[in-house]
Enzyme design. Structure first.
Site, PDB file in Angstrom:
ATOM      1  N   GLU A  52      23.700   5.440  26.984  1.00  0.00           N
ATOM      2  CA  GLU A  52      23.187   5.079  25.661  1.00  0.00           C
ATOM      3  C   GLU A  52      24.173   4.155  24.963  1.00  0.00           C
ATOM      4  O   GLU A  52      25.377   4.169  25.265  1.00  0.00           O
ATOM      5  CB  GLU A  52      22.961   6.333  24.817  1.00  0.00           C
ATOM      6  N   LYS A  55      27.036   9.984  29.753  1.00  0.00           N
ATOM      7  CA  LYS A  55      27.072  11.446  29.743  1.00  0.00           C
ATOM      8  C   LYS A  55      26.504  11.959  31.061  1.00  0.00           C
ATOM      9  O   LYS A  55      25.492  11.424  31.544  1.00  0.00           O
ATOM     10  CB  LYS A  55      26.220  11.999  28.598  1.00  0.00           C
ATOM     11  N   GLU A  67      23.630   9.012  14.038  1.00  0.00           N
ATOM     12  CA  GLU A  67      24.551   7.964  13.604  1.00  0.00           C
ATOM     13  C   GLU A  67      23.875   7.186  12.480  1.00  0.00           C
ATOM     14  O   GLU A  67      22.829   6.544  12.686  1.00  0.00           O
ATOM     15  CB  GLU A  67      24.891   7.026  14.749  1.00  0.00           C
ATOM     16  N   THR A  96       0.839  -1.204   0.000  1.00  0.00           N
ATOM     17  CA  THR A  96       0.000   0.000   0.000  1.00  0.00           C
ATOM     18  C   THR A  96       0.869   1.247   0.000  1.00  0.00           C
ATOM     19  O   THR A  96       0.614   2.205  -0.743  1.00  0.00           O
ATOM     20  CB  THR A  96      -0.929   0.003   1.225  1.00  0.00           C
ATOM     21  N   TYR A  97       1.898   1.245   0.839  1.00  0.00           N
ATOM     22  CA  TYR A  97       2.816   2.393   0.880  1.00  0.00           C
ATOM     23  C   TYR A  97       3.442   2.612  -0.489  1.00  0.00           C
ATOM     24  O   TYR A  97       3.519   3.745  -0.978  1.00  0.00           O
ATOM     25  CB  TYR A  97       3.900   2.158   1.937  1.00  0.00           C
ATOM     26  N   LYS A 147      26.777   2.849  22.205  1.00  0.00           N
ATOM     27  CA  LYS A 147      27.735   3.490  21.301  1.00  0.00           C
ATOM     28  C   LYS A 147      27.593   2.805  19.940  1.00  0.00           C
ATOM     29  O   LYS A 147      28.062   1.703  19.726  1.00  0.00           O
ATOM     30  CB  LYS A 147      29.169   3.348  21.817  1.00  0.00           C
ATOM     31  N   LYS A 154      34.071   0.864  26.194  1.00  0.00           N
ATOM     32  CA  LYS A 154      34.088  -0.001  25.011  1.00  0.00           C
ATOM     33  C   LYS A 154      33.901  -1.468  25.380  1.00  0.00           C
ATOM     34  O   LYS A 154      34.305  -1.925  26.450  1.00  0.00           O
ATOM     35  CB  LYS A 154      35.410   0.167  24.263  1.00  0.00           C
TER      36      LYS A 154
END
Length: 753
Positions: free
Chosen positions: A138, A312, A197, A61-62, A140, A336
């Site tokens: 959050e 943060k 990102e 449909t889209y 990375k 990390k």
């Protein structure tokens, strides 16, 4: 952008109709009104799909709504500025320009050690003179950072991070990404510059790599490389075809004000900007570290790559108080993850069809570090190995780099599936039956298979073969698509007029290629043998054959079992048109197997003869003559005989020798300065190619072989040498020479280069 309430009267929002009246029945005013309704509806559906992850209509449909909008805009010449149709990509750019960021896009300090994370927290607490700090946590993302700017709610531009101050202008490419709104919604600020990102979802990455491998291209090492390469395309239409997405995670500058990073995270979706849902606020550093550990546990279950988490300081005023160093903010830190090493998940298996028809299964993997290199594909070699490993999609496997070069799947570490990968019964390229030859599998289509035909012609013109400059992969594909060539012989019938009619060709480039082909009409015998693509006959073996037999006709006569008197007589098909009995193209020239397709040169009964009595009546070639040649054993001798015995190959050879005259080798040529010495070369040389170096050695009485043995006198090592040959030299006590030492040896013996 309008909300659902604003669009209550829009017919294309809830259960939209797709049975549109013909465009020709609309006047311009009706077309303009319908186009604006479609634009608003499509923006709404984009938001539901990309931001809320809750679409209300299906893909078909889209697509119908989108196609109708394109049709209206094109038919009535409607203004498309800001239209969703601009996502399909505009005109190609000559180069990417530069853009100065509205605010610095700095990097952040990072480490994989928890002690460094706690030290960061201590610095923050000292700087703020508090006992504990609330952290915004959050993922990375392992993608490509971009700045995206909106003015009065309209998308204005986008740029890569670059050096943090100036980035590349990727406005038109980012415009094609579905999750980047062209117009903000709700109560948006007058000016907004956000950081996002760009990434390629893992499922889409594997599907895209599958397409590349099937097409014979190299797979991208990881989703980040794929995203970066896609975003930097000069042609936005290429970007539009590739599956990119984006997460927004920060405000670089805005006319709006925010008290915390959490508030930023909450308000961005209100304006239509997609954010990640794995965000938390931690009361202190211990809670933040716990957040990181939980994300590490689920990283393999996510449909995007993350290589750590970012902490943060949540309070914006506190961030301003802490400030930044010359390179990074003092209020943020990346913790990390350790790199994945050797063990990873097998996500898919794609079967490549090689130049000779051999089918090679390739494993597509979650990117993993192996020997310091990130790999996302590895060879499974053949169907027999798949069965031996018992491997299937979804299994955890260990990957190794064979000879420090080619990665392969070494073992299944943990079974997460039932059974093993099902190997296809039909060629994935042309649909011809797949035939097994011991552990190997082959497409029986020969040069009727596009994969074999294209790669055989590419090989014929390659550097070690006839070295036809300008006849690379893309040109060969273009010639095949245009129907100008079907076999190497057709190359010599090309004309300048044929080429200038092709896209991207001019008279000069066409004449250059024709000149190159004319220069290749009298090739050295050894290079012509290499060009034919006989299995196991590389440059060294080809030179040895040329030196032993002297002429192409002598080699062909020996392979076909003819006497010297018979040489030169009719030995191919009567008309030389390279067709089989049914009139279909059956060329299998440059293939490694005989015409029956199973590699044993028989008629299906396993006897290698016509009558089943075990006598090799069909393949009566002089194998012993070939086995007397240096570097030729029984298997190579069989390959040579079977190649020349194939009717299809003989037809192609007949067509080729109408255009090409391989030059006889001077069997006695050269001096004896290197007589009695045997050399093996590994790696790439600076002063000459390995092929030229081997030819030089043989021209002066020495021998150049492809493998190290107790009879080898020197192993000559160039750049990026193979580990196996070096190990063999160590085991056999063979001296090694660097390239400059090899050149010095030549000079000492008076050999001119």
């Amino acid at each position: 952008m309008a909300t659902a309430e604003d669009l209550a009267d829009n017919p294309y929002v809830d259960d939209p109709p797709t049975d549109f009246a013909p465009v020709e029945e609309l006047d311009e005013d009706a077309a303009r009104e319908q186009a604006e309704q479609l634009r608003e509806a499509i923006r709404y559906h984009d938001h539901r799909y990309y931001v809320e992850n809750d679409p209300t209509i299906g893909d078909r449909t889209y697509d119908a709504l989108f196609a109708r909008l394109q049709n209206l805009e094109g038919t009535f010449g409607l203004d498309t500025d800001g239209s969703p149709t601009q996502r399909v990509g505009g005109a190609a750019l000559d180069e990417l320009g530069e853009v100065e960021h509205v605010a610095p896009m700095g990097s952040i300090d990072q480490s994989g050690e928890v002690a460094d994370v706690r030290e960061f927290d201590e610095r923050v607490r000292r700087g703020l003179d508090v006992d504990a700090v609330e952290y915004f946590c959050e993922p990375k993302f392992d993608g490509l950072s971009v700045e995206v700017v909106y003015e009065d709610g309209e998308y204005v531009r986008a740029a890569t991070r670059g050096d943090g101050t100036v980035g590349e202008d990727v406005t038109e490419n980012v415009r094609t990404i579905g999750s980047v709104p062209q117009r903000l919604r709700g109560d948006y600020p007058e000016f907004l510059a956000v950081r996002g990102e760009v990434y390629m979802p893992r499922d889409a990455f594997q599907a895209y790599n599958r397409e590349r491998v099937e097409a014979g291209d190299d797979a991208f090492a990881n989703p980040r490389n794929a995203a970066a390469g896609t975003l930097r395309q000069l042609d936005p239409k290429i970007t539009a075809e590739r599956p990119l997405s984006v997460f927004f995670f920060g405000v670089l500058d805005s006319s709006a004000e925010f008290d915390s990073h959490w508030e930023v995270h909450e308000r961005l979706p209100e304006w239509g900007l997609r954010v990640n849902d794995r965000i938390e606020v931690a009361d202190d550093i211990d809670a933040a570290i716990d957040y990181r550990d939980r994300q590490l546990d689920v990283r393999d279950d996510l449909d995007y790559e993350i290589d750590g988490v970012v902490f943060k300081v949540n309070d914006v005023d506190a961030c301003q108080e802490l400030g930044s160093t010359s390179r990074a903010p003092r209020w943020a830190f990346a913790y990390k993850f350790p790199a994945r090493k050797e063990q990873t998940t097998l996500r898919d298996v794609v079967v490549q069809v090689g130049r000779t028809g051999r089918l090679t299964p390739v494993a597509l993997l979650d990117p993993v570090e192996v020997g310091g290199v990130t790999v996302s594909r590895a060879s499974l070699h053949n169907p027999a190995l798949i069965e031996d490993l018992g491997v299937n999609v979804g299994d955890e496997v260990r990957v190794q780099r064979a000879g420090d070069v080619i990665p392969d799947v070494a073992e299944v570490v943990e079974k997460h599936s039932e059974g093993v990968v099902e190997f296809p019964d039909e060629c994935p390229v042309c649909g011809s039956p797949v035939e097994r030859d011991g552990p190997l599998a082959f497409c029986s289509g020969g040069l009727t298979c596009p994969a074999q035909r294209e790669r055989a012609i590419e090989h014929y013109a390659s550097r070690d073969a006839l070295d036809v400059e300008g006849l690379g992969e893309k040109v060969v594909e273009q010639l095949l698509d245009a129907g100008l060539v079907e076999s190497p012989a057709d190359l010599y019938e090309l004309t300048v007029d044929d080429l200038v009619d092709l896209e991207g060709w001019g008279t000069k480039s066409a004449r250059n290629l024709i000149a190159e082909l004319n220069d290749a009409r009298e090739p050295p015998l050894d290079r012509f043998l290499v060009a034919l693509g006989i299995h196991d006959v590389g440059p060294v073996t080809a030179r040895n054959l040329a030196r032993e037999f002297g002429s192409f006709e002598a080699i062909r006569a020996a392979a076909e079992g003819r006497t010297d008197d018979e040489a030169g007589e009719d030995d191919g098909s009567e008309d030389g048109d390279a067709t089989g009995d049914d009139g279909q193209v059956t060329l299998d020239a440059l293939a490694e197997r005989s015409e029956d397709g199973d590699g044993d040169g028989d008629d299906g009964d396993g006897d290698s003869d016509d009558n089943g009595d075990g006598d090799s009546d069909d393949l009566r070639g002089d194998r012993e003559a070939f086995k007397r040649v240096d570097d030729v054993g029984p298997e190579v001798a069989d390959s040579i005989v079977e190649f020349f015995h194939s009717e299809g190959n003989r037809a192609v050879l007949d067509a080729l020798v109408d255009h090409v005259d391989p030059q006889e080798a001077d069997v006695e040529a050269g001096g004896d300065e290197l007589e009695g010495l045997t050399f093996v070369f590994t790696g790439s040389l600076d002063d000459f190619t390995r092929s030229d170096a081997q030819e030089l050695v043989e021209r002066h009485g020495g021998s150049a072989t492809s493998s190290v043995s107790g009879n080898t006198d020197y192993l000559v090592i160039g750049d990026n040498p193979g580990q196996n040959k070096r190990d063999a030299a160590d085991d056999e006590g063979v001296p090694t020479l660097e390239e400059d030492e090899f050149v010095e040896l030549l000079d000492e013996r008076g050999i001119e280069r």
